[in-house]
Design a protein around this motif. Sequence first.
Motif, PDB file in Angstrom:
ATOM      1  N   HIS A  29     -70.975  -7.989 -44.353  1.00 55.43           N
ATOM      2  CA  HIS A  29     -70.637  -9.352 -43.922  1.00 55.43           C
ATOM      3  C   HIS A  29     -69.164  -9.438 -43.557  1.00 55.43           C
ATOM      4  CE1 HIS A  29     -74.487 -10.927 -45.416  1.00 55.43           C
ATOM      5  NE2 HIS A  29     -74.357  -9.995 -46.350  1.00 55.43           N
ATOM      6  N   GLY A  66     -64.945 -13.880 -43.243  1.00 60.60           N
ATOM      7  CA  GLY A  66     -65.082 -15.329 -43.181  1.00 60.60           C
ATOM      8  C   GLY A  66     -66.507 -15.829 -43.317  1.00 60.60           C
ATOM      9  N   ASP A  67     -67.454 -14.928 -43.470  1.00 58.34           N
ATOM     10  CA  ASP A  67     -68.861 -15.289 -43.620  1.00 58.34           C
ATOM     11  C   ASP A  67     -69.060 -16.040 -44.938  1.00 58.34           C
ATOM     12  OD1 ASP A  67     -71.640 -14.313 -44.896  1.00 58.34           O
ATOM     13  OD2 ASP A  67     -71.839 -14.390 -42.715  1.00 58.34           O
ATOM     14  N   SER A  68     -69.818 -17.131 -44.904  1.00 57.65           N
ATOM     15  CA  SER A  68     -69.986 -17.952 -46.102  1.00 57.65           C
ATOM     16  C   SER A  68     -70.616 -17.172 -47.264  1.00 57.65           C
ATOM     17  CB  SER A  68     -70.792 -19.213 -45.797  1.00 57.65           C
ATOM     18  OG  SER A  68     -72.093 -18.882 -45.383  1.00 57.65           O
ATOM     19  N   TYR A  69     -71.505 -16.228 -46.966  1.00 55.68           N
ATOM     20  CA  TYR A  69     -72.098 -15.411 -48.034  1.00 55.68           C
ATOM     21  C   TYR A  69     -71.007 -14.620 -48.764  1.00 55.68           C
ATOM     22  CZ  TYR A  69     -74.743 -11.757 -50.397  1.00 55.68           C
ATOM     23  OH  TYR A  69     -75.237 -10.903 -51.349  1.00 55.68           O
ATOM     24  N   VAL A  83     -67.730 -15.197 -48.783  1.00 56.93           N
ATOM     25  CA  VAL A  83     -66.786 -16.094 -49.442  1.00 56.93           C
ATOM     26  C   VAL A  83     -67.387 -16.587 -50.759  1.00 56.93           C
ATOM     27  CG1 VAL A  83     -65.569 -18.300 -49.271  1.00 56.93           C
ATOM     28  CG2 VAL A  83     -65.663 -16.770 -47.284  1.00 56.93           C
ATOM     29  N   ARG A  84     -68.665 -16.969 -50.723  1.00 56.58           N
ATOM     30  CA  ARG A  84     -69.327 -17.432 -51.952  1.00 56.58           C
ATOM     31  C   ARG A  84     -69.325 -16.332 -53.010  1.00 56.58           C
ATOM     32  NH1 ARG A  84     -72.846 -21.387 -53.938  1.00 56.58           N
ATOM     33  NH2 ARG A  84     -73.949 -20.592 -55.751  1.00 56.58           N
ATOM     34  N   GLN A  87     -69.805 -23.309 -55.042  1.00 53.81           N
ATOM     35  CA  GLN A  87     -70.249 -23.813 -53.738  1.00 53.81           C
ATOM     36  C   GLN A  87     -69.178 -24.691 -53.100  1.00 53.81           C
ATOM     37  OE1 GLN A  87     -72.816 -22.842 -51.921  1.00 53.81           O
ATOM     38  NE2 GLN A  87     -72.099 -24.148 -50.276  1.00 53.81           N
ATOM     39  N   THR A 137     -66.460 -22.503 -51.806  1.00 52.41           N
ATOM     40  CA  THR A 137     -66.923 -21.837 -50.591  1.00 52.41           C
ATOM     41  C   THR A 137     -66.781 -22.773 -49.394  1.00 52.41           C
ATOM     42  OG1 THR A 137     -68.477 -20.498 -51.865  1.00 52.41           O
ATOM     43  CG2 THR A 137     -68.900 -20.697 -49.486  1.00 52.41           C
ATOM     44  N   GLN A 138     -67.183 -24.018 -49.558  1.00 54.72           N
ATOM     45  CA  GLN A 138     -67.082 -24.996 -48.467  1.00 54.72           C
ATOM     46  C   GLN A 138     -65.631 -25.247 -48.082  1.00 54.72           C
ATOM     47  OE1 GLN A 138     -69.735 -27.930 -50.488  1.00 54.72           O
ATOM     48  NE2 GLN A 138     -70.531 -28.198 -48.401  1.00 54.72           N
ATOM     49  N   VAL A 172     -64.514 -21.959 -46.139  1.00 54.09           N
ATOM     50  CA  VAL A 172     -65.220 -21.708 -44.876  1.00 54.09           C
ATOM     51  C   VAL A 172     -65.026 -22.853 -43.889  1.00 54.09           C
ATOM     52  CG1 VAL A 172     -67.496 -21.394 -43.824  1.00 54.09           C
ATOM     53  CG2 VAL A 172     -66.910 -20.154 -45.900  1.00 54.09           C
ATOM     54  N   GLU A 173     -65.226 -24.082 -44.344  1.00 53.27           N
ATOM     55  CA  GLU A 173     -65.212 -25.224 -43.430  1.00 53.27           C
ATOM     56  C   GLU A 173     -63.820 -25.762 -43.130  1.00 53.27           C
ATOM     57  OE1 GLU A 173     -67.908 -28.131 -45.070  1.00 53.27           O
ATOM     58  OE2 GLU A 173     -69.587 -26.713 -45.035  1.00 53.27           O
TER      59      GLU A 173
END
Length: 185
Positions: A89, A92-95, A97-98, A169, A172-173, A176-177
């Motif tokens: 991954h 910067g992929d959310s997976y 990062v989580r 979570q 992560t948001q 990522v966001e």
Amino acid sequence: MILFGEKVSSGRKEKWKMSEYVTSAYGEALFKLMKKKNIEKITVDELCEEGGIGRATYFRNFKSKDEIITAYIILKWREYEREHRLKEHQLGDSYRVRRYFDFCYSLRKKNDLIIGQGHHGAILSAYEVIMTDSDTEQTSDTYESYYLAYGLFGIFMKWARNGYAESVQEMTQIVVERIFAGNME
């Protein structure tokens, strides 16, 4: 600093005979002792006795207790990274990062000991190695890698000092966001 068979220094690798067992044993011993007293008061003799490994091995592989912490975090990250196949991954992929925040949260008691005793620089040193892969064959000694190492370290420190108030979570948001997507508010 020596990491799993190699000594990493100044961006190059030198071969050493060190096992994950040694890093794990000294790391676990150090954290056990840190629960009882400040890292500055822990002697090499106490550490070696608790870890069941001799003084010569300590001095051959580490210059300081902070190097043990750094090597231990890297060891645990590499295990976690393989288990969750994180190299598949993008950073910067959310997976990914989580999983980074899951990993940090899984070490929260140890992280709290390190931070509480003022040795968070050992965590940053681990992040530098992890983000640049300087302990692997895929070294990425770039400005971007260091930017990520320091940025994630800063975010982690804020989260830890806030008592991990946000969930994995939510963290992560945020990353990522708002940060990776450039929507800083």
